[in-house]
Motif scaffolding. Structure first.
Motif, short mmCIF file in Angstrom:
data_model
loop_
_atom_site.label_atom_id
_atom_site.label_comp_id
_atom_site.label_asym_id
_atom_site.label_seq_id
_atom_site.Cartn_x
_atom_site.Cartn_y
_atom_site.Cartn_z
N GLU A 1 -18.32 -21.47 1.47
CA GLU A 1 -19.81 -20.37 1.47
C GLU A 1 -19.41 -18.89 1.25
O GLU A 1 -17.50 -18.75 1.30
N LEU A 2 -19.77 -17.87 0.23
CA LEU A 2 -18.88 -17.34 -0.05
C LEU A 2 -19.41 -16.02 1.31
O LEU A 2 -20.73 -15.99 1.15
N THR A 3 -18.77 -14.77 2.01
CA THR A 3 -19.33 -14.00 2.83
C THR A 3 -19.19 -12.46 2.01
O THR A 3 -19.41 -12.28 0.99
N ARG A 4 -20.64 -11.75 2.95
CA ARG A 4 -20.52 -10.55 2.52
C ARG A 4 -19.33 -9.69 2.45
O ARG A 4 -19.18 -9.29 1.71
N ALA A 5 -18.00 -10.06 3.59
CA ALA A 5 -17.25 -9.76 4.24
C ALA A 5 -16.45 -10.02 2.56
O ALA A 5 -15.47 -8.52 1.62
N GLU A 6 -15.78 -10.88 2.44
CA GLU A 6 -15.36 -10.98 0.77
C GLU A 6 -16.07 -10.83 -0.63
O GLU A 6 -16.09 -10.07 -1.22
N VAL A 7 -17.19 -10.26 -0.90
CA VAL A 7 -17.88 -9.52 -1.48
C VAL A 7 -17.48 -8.24 -1.76
O VAL A 7 -17.01 -7.42 -2.42
N ALA A 8 -17.19 -7.42 -0.03
CA ALA A 8 -17.19 -6.93 -0.08
C ALA A 8 -15.73 -6.27 -0.18
O ALA A 8 -15.47 -5.13 -0.51
N ASN A 9 -14.95 -6.80 0.18
CA ASN A 9 -13.10 -6.63 -0.23
C ASN A 9 -13.39 -6.63 -1.85
O ASN A 9 -12.16 -5.95 -1.59
N THR A 10 -13.53 -8.24 -1.46
CA THR A 10 -12.55 -8.44 -3.40
C THR A 10 -13.53 -8.24 -4.79
O THR A 10 -13.27 -6.79 -5.76
N LEU A 11 -15.50 -7.48 -4.39
CA LEU A 11 -15.70 -6.97 -5.48
C LEU A 11 -15.80 -5.17 -5.34
O LEU A 11 -15.65 -4.58 -6.46
N VAL A 12 -16.16 -4.99 -4.29
CA VAL A 12 -16.95 -3.56 -3.91
C VAL A 12 -15.51 -2.74 -3.88
O VAL A 12 -15.34 -1.65 -4.93
N GLU A 13 -14.71 -3.41 -2.95
CA GLU A 13 -13.56 -2.27 -2.96
C GLU A 13 -12.77 -2.20 -3.86
O GLU A 13 -11.93 -1.85 -4.06
N GLY A 14 -12.14 -3.50 -4.46
CA GLY A 14 -11.65 -3.86 -5.61
C GLY A 14 -11.92 -3.16 -6.94
O GLY A 14 -11.08 -2.87 -7.48
N PHE A 15 -12.84 -3.26 -6.87
CA PHE A 15 -13.60 -2.38 -8.31
C PHE A 15 -14.72 -1.44 -7.90
O PHE A 15 -14.21 -0.87 -9.06
N PHE A 16 -14.50 -0.93 -6.83
CA PHE A 16 -14.94 -0.23 -7.13
C PHE A 16 -15.04 0.69 -5.99
O PHE A 16 -15.49 0.92 -4.84
N PRO A 17 -14.03 1.08 -5.95
CA PRO A 17 -13.44 1.62 -3.87
C PRO A 17 -14.42 2.82 -4.60
O PRO A 17 -13.52 3.40 -4.88
N GLU A 18 -13.88 3.62 -3.40
CA GLU A 18 -14.68 5.44 -3.52
C GLU A 18 -12.66 5.41 -3.43
O GLU A 18 -11.98 5.92 -2.20
N VAL A 19 -12.67 6.15 -4.42
CA VAL A 19 -11.23 7.22 -4.10
C VAL A 19 -11.71 8.56 -4.82
O VAL A 19 -13.36 8.71 -5.12
N ALA A 20 -10.40 9.44 -4.54
CA ALA A 20 -11.33 10.82 -4.41
C ALA A 20 -11.14 11.23 -6.30
O ALA A 20 -10.56 10.58 -6.79
N ALA A 21 -11.43 12.08 -6.86
CA ALA A 21 -11.99 12.77 -8.13
C ALA A 21 -10.64 12.74 -9.46
O ALA A 21 -10.70 12.59 -10.39
N SER A 22 -9.58 13.07 -7.90
CA SER A 22 -8.56 12.90 -9.17
C SER A 22 -7.85 11.86 -8.96
O SER A 22 -6.12 11.76 -9.60
N ALA A 23 -8.30 10.90 -8.50
CA ALA A 23 -7.19 9.02 -8.85
C ALA A 23 -7.57 8.72 -10.32
O ALA A 23 -7.52 9.43 -11.07
N HIS A 24 -5.85 8.14 -11.27
CA HIS A 24 -5.17 7.36 -11.79
C HIS A 24 -5.24 6.16 -11.35
O HIS A 24 -5.06 6.11 -10.82
N PRO A 25 -5.76 5.73 -12.89
CA PRO A 25 -5.42 4.00 -12.58
C PRO A 25 -4.67 3.63 -12.97
O PRO A 25 -3.26 4.74 -13.04
N ALA A 26 -3.77 2.91 -11.80
CA ALA A 26 -2.47 2.31 -12.02
C ALA A 26 -1.63 2.06 -12.47
O ALA A 26 -2.74 1.09 -13.21
N GLY A 27 -0.58 2.57 -13.29
CA GLY A 27 -0.14 1.70 -14.96
C GLY A 27 -1.20 1.34 -15.82
O GLY A 27 -2.06 1.96 -15.81
N ARG A 28 -0.12 1.65 -17.61
CA ARG A 28 -0.85 1.43 -18.71
C ARG A 28 -1.66 0.08 -18.86
O ARG A 28 -0.69 -0.50 -17.92
N ALA A 29 -3.18 0.34 -19.73
CA ALA A 29 -3.53 -1.47 -19.82
C ALA A 29 -2.60 -2.19 -20.13
O ALA A 29 -2.95 -2.09 -21.83
#
Lengths: 613, 181
Positions: free
Chosen positions: A327-355
């Motif tokens: 099964e896929l749990t809500r916690a896993e979706v929250a950690n992997t997807l929501v926190e991984g791809f849409f983390p709450e960051v400050a407006a001054s945040a910069h992506p790590a590393g160049r693409a």
């Protein structure tokens, strides 16, 4: 092309293609008759279905793998290569023969895009195909599908609009136009995908859009497709009392999309299975990815559920005995997807590393930082000055603003079919705005997240005939060539490079830049290469401006360009002084030419030169 | 049949032929006997008209079965011996079957209930109702309008679009064998 019956919009996507049409005879102003064109394609061997989307996958079958009659399409001869749904299905079982993500390769300056390099992991005996050829195959299939359905109105005679990511560089745009020309669509027009999405929003609002935006609005378009993240800013201005739209900025090319997210979830679940001693083969991983996508959709649409089952069916005919259930749990979706791809960051945040480094696959420069919100923050910060010179916007931004403040947001792309991800992205943006005491951005709604780009592109074909509001803006970048500075050479050091502006920001389609006063020397009979740069923030540089230094994020280095002067009536080796002349074609591609001091001739400068010389 | 009277020669050969057949064929003999007595031939019993039954083409049935197998492992599921497994194991596999088969039904067929009322509701069937779409059960007496309780809403396919198949495609292969190299 005045006899065109239809305006046809083609979304040539990283993961799927869509084709839409507006009937020009029966459409007038806001009253537009449009539809999605169904695309016949093989869905199983010998089985043809009409589907609204054509998966952008190409399968190169073994000669003994598929009988020719099982490759038959409603039109013409069976093609040696399989395109669409069946290609995706067969590729899942035999990945070494699957060419995918051709569009991302088309914008990959690290490879020769005319060379047969796909599939990357194919063994030697599999005949490979170039990224350009793959694009040609998709377009050729779309054209055949159109011509089959509309024998009286062949596609080359229609007003065709083909969409590209706003972040596509000049070389990728030209290759896209070249692919279209190869299937007889030489007269088409390129349109940036976020703009196409906004056009669709305007159309879907049926005239009400003028009430939903006002002069001074800055619309942020966030387009998160299967393979790419694309940002654009579009300002609402006024001219002669009517609302006008101006695209003021576009983001970087970020290879980050919904497919990465599904893959990340599948990896999470696979790791969980591995802990309990279950190892999956590649076929099962694919089934697991499919199962995770389904489970994710269930969890994201129903907040009351804590987990959703994921089932990996057995490969053999013993279904019950061999099926894995997890099964896929809500916690896993929250950690992997929501926190991984849409983390709450400050407006001054910069992506790590160049693409530059690979996230999931060897070869393509996937975004190193999966956080969409960090990429968005960096984009808005970099574009702080985007409205500084726009009439009516001069004093709009507060002096202490640290990023550009959008007032409205339009979301596009399949990722945002999950309302919680859309809401989260909007909330994070609004938290940045609240920090700087700006009002929250409004959500612009009402578009079809999968089909908006094609529908908007078809509508743009209608609008181009003077029947609706157009988004202005021209090129979203200024272009420079590197010239060696006149400083004395220092042993052991490369001579410093200066950047000579040859194309200013905001060139409209069908216009030419001035000739720069500076001349460069071309050697007759030899390719001469120039370093080539673009800037999405230097809005004031005029042709001929020379930059001796610049901030690292001000200029982005593109692939080298090269000019070759034919030897004809000159001595090989002779140095001819030329000036570099830029124009934006009617199609929407950048064209560079070398113009000599005397004589009427000029020579085209090529963007994509890796395979030559 | 002769329109005119037969001549002598024809009558002679007929008599000789009839002589032989009366001796050897009892059916023929009884027909001649009836003629001799002046009875008319019994009317031929008309065979009742056959109800118009038709053979349906197996192609689309096999095609649908192949789709159900491809998407939902339908044939695998039905052909497996479920007695050997626990309900939890069957339930896990049933999700595959349910998700896939449901997708097939939704993608290729357009289904709607025959009756829109809630099951358990009272409804009245007027005279001339479609007996093919509504089946009467229980105390079936009297004349319409009939009043009764809706036990099952029924299903009606209002549309079906199966994939087009190549002329020579063998629809009997519901799922090809897979051999990994």
């Amino acid at each position: 092309m005045s006899e065109a019956r239809y305006a046809v919009g083609i979304d040539l996507g990283t993961t799927h293609c869509v084709m839409a049409a507006v009937d020009l005879n029966t459409s007038d102003g806001d009253e537009v008759v449009d539809r999605i064109e169904l695309i016949p394609q093989l869905t199983a061997p010998g089985s043809v279905e009409e589907r609204p989307v054509l998966p952008s996958f190409l399968y190169l079958p073994h000669p003994d793998e598929l009988r020719p009659e099982d490759r038959a399409l409603p039109w013409g001869e069976p093609q040696p290569l399989v395109v669409g749904e069946l290609a995706r299905g067969m590729g899942g079982r035999t990945p070494i023969r699957l060419a995918a993500s051709a569009k991302s390769w088309l914008c990959h300056p690290g490879v020769d895009r005319r060379a047969a390099i796909l599939p990357v992991e194919a063994p030697d005996e599999v005949p490979r195909i170039s990224p350009l050829d793959a694009s040609i195959r998709y377009l050729s299939h779309l054209r055949a599908a159109w011509d089959h359905r509309h024998p009286d109105a062949p596609l080359p005679e229609q007003d065709v609009v083909l969409t590209v990511p706003a972040s596509f560089d000049p070389a990728a745009r030209e290759l896209t136009a070249e692919a279209a020309a190869a299937v007889g669509l030489g007269h088409l027009v390129l349109l940036e995908e976020p703009q196409a999405a906004l056009y669709h929003w305007i159309l879907a609002a049926r005239g009400e859009w003028r009430k939903q935006v006002r002069v001074g609005d800055i619309i942020l378009v966030i387009d998160l497709g299967g393979g790419t993240a694309d940002f654009s800013l579009i300002a609402v201005t006024e001219r002669d009392g009517a609302l006008e739209l101006v695209r003021i900025a576009v983001g970087d090319h970020i290879l980050l999309g919904g497919d990465n997210m599904d893959l990340a979830l599948a990896h999470t679940v696979r790791a969980k299975l591995a802990e309990s001693g279950t190892r999956l083969d590649p076929w099962q991983v694919q089934a697991l990815t499919h199962g995770c996508r389904h489970a994710k959709e269930i969890l994201l649409s129903d907040a009351a559920l804590d987990a959703a089952p994921v089932v990996v069916p057995s490969r053999g005919s013993k279904l019950i005995g061999g099926t894995l259930r997890t099964e896929l749990t809500r916690a896993e979706v929250a950690n992997t997807l929501v926190e991984g791809f849409f983390p709450e960051v400050a407006a001054s945040a910069h992506p790590a590393g160049r693409a530059r480094a690979a996230l999931t696959k060897i070869g393509l420069p996937y975004a190193q930082d999966p956080a969409v919100t960090r990429h968005l923050a960096a984009f808005l910060t970099r574009q702080l000055g985007a409205t500084r010179d726009l009439a009516g916007f001069e004093n709009r931004a507060p002096d202490n603003a640290s990023f550009l403040h959008p007032t409205a947001v339009l979301f596009n792309g399949g990722v945002f079919k999950a309302p919680s991800l859309l809401r989260r992205t909007l909330n994070i943006l609004n938290s940045w705005l609240a920090t700087e005491h700006a009002p929250p951005a409004r959500l612009l709604e009402g578009i079809d997240l999968d089909l908006a780009v094609a529908l908007g592109a078809a509508y743009y074909g209608h609008v181009r005939r003077g029947r609706g509001v157009r988004i202005r803006g021209g090129t979203a970048k200024a272009y420079y060539v590197g010239v060696e500075s006149a400083m004395p050479a220092v042993p052991g050091m490369e001579p410093p490079i200066e950047a000579l502006c040859i194309a200013p920001f905001g060139m409209e389609e069908g216009t030419q830049a001035e000739l720069p006063p500076q001349e460069v020397g071309l050697v007759v009979g030899e390719p001469v290469r120039f370093r080539f740069f673009s800037s999405s923030v230097r809005r004031h540089d005029q042709v001929g401006a020379v930059l001796e230094q610049w901030q690292p994020d001000e200029l982005e280095e593109l692939e080298e360009i090269a000019a070759i002067l034919p030897a004809e009536d000159r001595q090989p080796g002779e140095v001819v002084p030329v000036r570099l002349h830029a124009a934006v074609t009617e199609v929407g591609t950048l064209r560079l030419e070398a113009v000599p001091r005397v004589g009427a001739e000029s020579w085209k400068i090529e963007f994509d030169v890796r395979g030559e010389g | 049949m002769y329109d005119s009277q037969p001549d002598f020669f024809t009558r002679l050969t007929l008599a000789l032929r009839a002589f032989g057949r009366i001796l050897t064929q009892s059916d023929f003999a009884s027909d001649v006997l009836r003629l001799d007595r002046g009875e008319s031939r019994p009317p031929v019993v008309e065979e009742p008209p056959k109800p118009p039954l038709r053979e349906t083409s197996p192609d689309s049935a096999l095609q649908l079965l192949a789709l159900l197998q491809q998407e939902g492992r339908f044939v695998d599921f039905l052909e497996e011996n479920v007695a050997a497994y626990s309900d939890a194991e069957i339930g896990g596999a049933a999700r595959v079957v349910h998700e896939g088969c449901r997708k097939v039904i939704h993608d290729y067929l357009h289904l709607e209930p025959v009756r829109t009322e809630v099951e358990g509701a009272q409804l009245t069937l007027p005279a001339g109702f479609d007996a093919a779409a509504v089946r009467l059960t229980g105390n079936v007496v009297g004349q319409p309008p009939f009043t009764g309780t809706l036990m099952h809403r029924g299903w009606r396919a209002t549309g079906i679009t199966l994939p087009k198949i190549a002329e020579s495609h063998d629809v009997r292969v519901l799922a090809p064998a897979e051999v990994e190299l």
